[in-house]
Design an enzyme around this catalytic site. Structure first.
Site, PDB file in Angstrom:
ATOM      1  N   HIS A   1      36.012 100.801  55.336  1.00 44.97           N
ATOM      2  CA  HIS A   1      36.701 102.091  55.400  1.00 44.97           C
ATOM      3  C   HIS A   1      37.196 102.412  56.810  1.00 44.97           C
ATOM      4  CE1 HIS A   1      32.616 103.700  56.509  1.00 44.97           C
ATOM      5  NE2 HIS A   1      33.338 104.479  57.294  1.00 44.97           N
TER       6      HIS A   1
ATOM      7  N   ASP B   1      31.576  97.487  51.556  1.00 44.35           N
ATOM      8  CA  ASP B   1      32.173  98.230  52.659  1.00 44.35           C
ATOM      9  C   ASP B   1      32.059  97.457  53.972  1.00 44.35           C
ATOM     10  OD1 ASP B   1      33.594 100.237  53.841  1.00 44.35           O
ATOM     11  OD2 ASP B   1      31.926 101.641  54.012  1.00 44.35           O
TER      12      ASP B   1
ATOM     13  N   SER C   1      30.502 104.686  62.211  1.00 46.34           N
ATOM     14  CA  SER C   1      30.647 103.743  61.110  1.00 46.34           C
ATOM     15  C   SER C   1      31.035 102.368  61.632  1.00 46.34           C
ATOM     16  CB  SER C   1      31.711 104.226  60.123  1.00 46.34           C
ATOM     17  OG  SER C   1      31.274 105.348  59.410  1.00 46.34           O
TER      18      SER C   1
END
Length: 464
Positions: free
Chosen positions: A118, A148, A224
């Site tokens: 993402h 992911d 992230s």
């Protein structure tokens, strides 16, 4: 004088009488004091033994090893938005540039970087900044939306600092960890915490069942794709998500286990896509209601609710009603334990499955089979081939089955189990047809998906 003597004698006699009476009434009681090293005491004195050792944990070496290998990832995307009704239906519009950012971890001296999918999704340009403020243009090697995880690469004349992989299967609850990220291009930031839980299933949050490491190390937006490392400076996870009502860190952060991330990037480098191995079973988590309904003896493990014909489980002899307790000796208490461990395996790997059957444990070696699926990223759906029996049962001649949603937005429509028969009015027979249609379509045009729902009704969705 005589009067004084008389009073003194009276007082003396009265005192003696009082003392004698007390002695007569007093019970025979012995008072003793136990020495400090006596084992008979019911009280345990508190002290700092052990706590002093715990506080001696040194994070400085692990932090120093990690900060230079965690990078800032800048993602530039260009999207086209319609400016009038004709462009809305026919495609086209005004290009618009958007910039996003996250973190990444250098995993090899030649510049391979693992991050979250993402973080780099739909990127037209990727830029990586190291902790020393040097900036590089990165190229995308491959992605896996299911976990992911994404792999990118930078090139340079010198070797890059990197973080070695650790074994995420061996982490323990309460173990100290560091979360290292490079949010907002502020250079690397380190926070500390402990392993709060293993094999955490976030299906209830994002519609994408996985097996995460949960920590209380502070992780916020921009972290992230950063590193979760142990006190030896080994990479044991890729920080991926938080759960929060405010959008900021409130005590829960989640990381993809390093064994799973490592397997994904190795597959991408070797095969160009992820090779997933499955047992070939239908499962259910055990709980009190489940145990009572089926008269089971335990509430821990994974209940085998069905066997896919021709799968590894079928050939090995696993039966419906078995309870899976261990995989290669690792304890399995719920489905996330099973899916997390299998996520680090490939097709044709042999897994020792310990099952509880009729009150007895049995170890069964199972050869994993390949999961034949395809991710339609533009639709946010994963599909698999549909068997002839399934098509006949639904009264269809062709189609592929949706196995799961890839994004929270699509997950809300509950499309799992529908059979897609056409994409853009082209018949779909298998996942190869899906790959061909999606590769040949004009990305500027909408996508029409025709499918049969679980009630047998034909419907069409248009994705713009």
């Amino acid at each position: 004088m005589k009067q004084t003597i008389r009073l003194f004698l009276v007082a003396l006699v009265a005192g003696a009488a009082t003392l004698g009476g007390y002695k007569l009434l007093e019970k025979d009681e012995t008072i003793s004091f136990a020495p400090q090293n006596s084992n008979s005491s019911n009280f345990i004195p508190t002290n700092y033994t052990g706590m002093e050792n715990a506080m001696e944990t040194d994070f400085t070496q692990a932090a120093d090893k990690s900060v230079h290998a965690v990078v800032h990832v800048k993602n530039t995307t260009v999207s086209t938005r319609p400016t009038n009704i004709f462009e809305y239906f026919q495609g086209g519009g005004q290009p618009r540039e958007m910039v996003g950012s996250g973190s990444g971890v250098i995993i090899s001296p030649d510049g391979y970087i693992v991050t979250n999918n993402h973080v780099i999704a739909n990127a037209t340009n990727l830029e990586v900044t190291l902790n020393n403020n040097r900036t590089y243009t990165a190229k995308l090697i491959g992605t896996d939306p299911m976990t992911d995880i994404a792999l990118i690469k930078i090139d340079g004349s010198d070797e890059f600092p990197y973080i070695p992989f650790g074994d995420s299967n061996n982490i323990k609850l309460g173990e100290w960890v560091l979360a290292v990220g490079n949010p907002f291009n502020l250079t690397s930031t380190v926070t500390a915490g402990i392993i709060s839980a293993k094999a955490r299933d976030l299906n209830q949050f994002d519609g994408n069942p996985q097996s995460f490491i949960q920590t209380d190390a502070a992780v916020n937006r921009g972290n992230s794709g950063g590193a979760l490392v142990n006190t030896r400076g080994e990479l044991i996870g890729i920080n991926t998500a938080i759960t929060s009502e405010t959008g900021s860190y409130v005590g829960y952060s989640f990381a993809v286990p390093s064994n799973n991330a490592r397997k994904v990037i190795e597959d991408i480098m070797e095969y160009g896509n992820v090779q997933r191995g499955i047992l070939g079973i239908q499962v259910g988590n055990l709980n009190s209601d489940f145990v009572e309904k089926y008269g089971l003896s335990t509430a821990e493990g994974v209940f085998v609710g069905g066997i896919e014909k021709g799968s590894g489980a079928d050939k090995a002899g696993i039966k419906q009603g078995d309870i899976i307790k261990q995989l290669d000796g690792y304890r399995v208490t719920k489905f996330a334990d099973l899916s997390g461990y299998l996520g680090s395996k490939r097709p044709n790997d042999v897994v020792e499955v310990t099952v509880l059957r009729d009150g007895n444990e049995k170890v069964i070696p199972v050869t994993l089979v390949k999961l034949e699926t395809f991710s339609i990223d533009d639709l946010g759906l994963e599909v698999k081939n549909t068997t002839s029996a399934e098509l006949k049962n639904r009264g269809l001649k062709n189609g592929v089955t949706v196995t799961r949603a890839l994004t929270p937005d699509i997950a809300q429509y509950k499309l799992e189990g529908i059979i897609i028969t056409q994409i853009n009015d082209n018949a779909v027979n298998d996942i190869d047809d899906v790959k061909k249609i999606m590769s040949q379509r004009d990305p500027r045009t909408p996508i029409k998906m025709t499918f049969m729902d679980s009630k047998g009704n034909m419907n069409s969705f248009i994705f713009r």
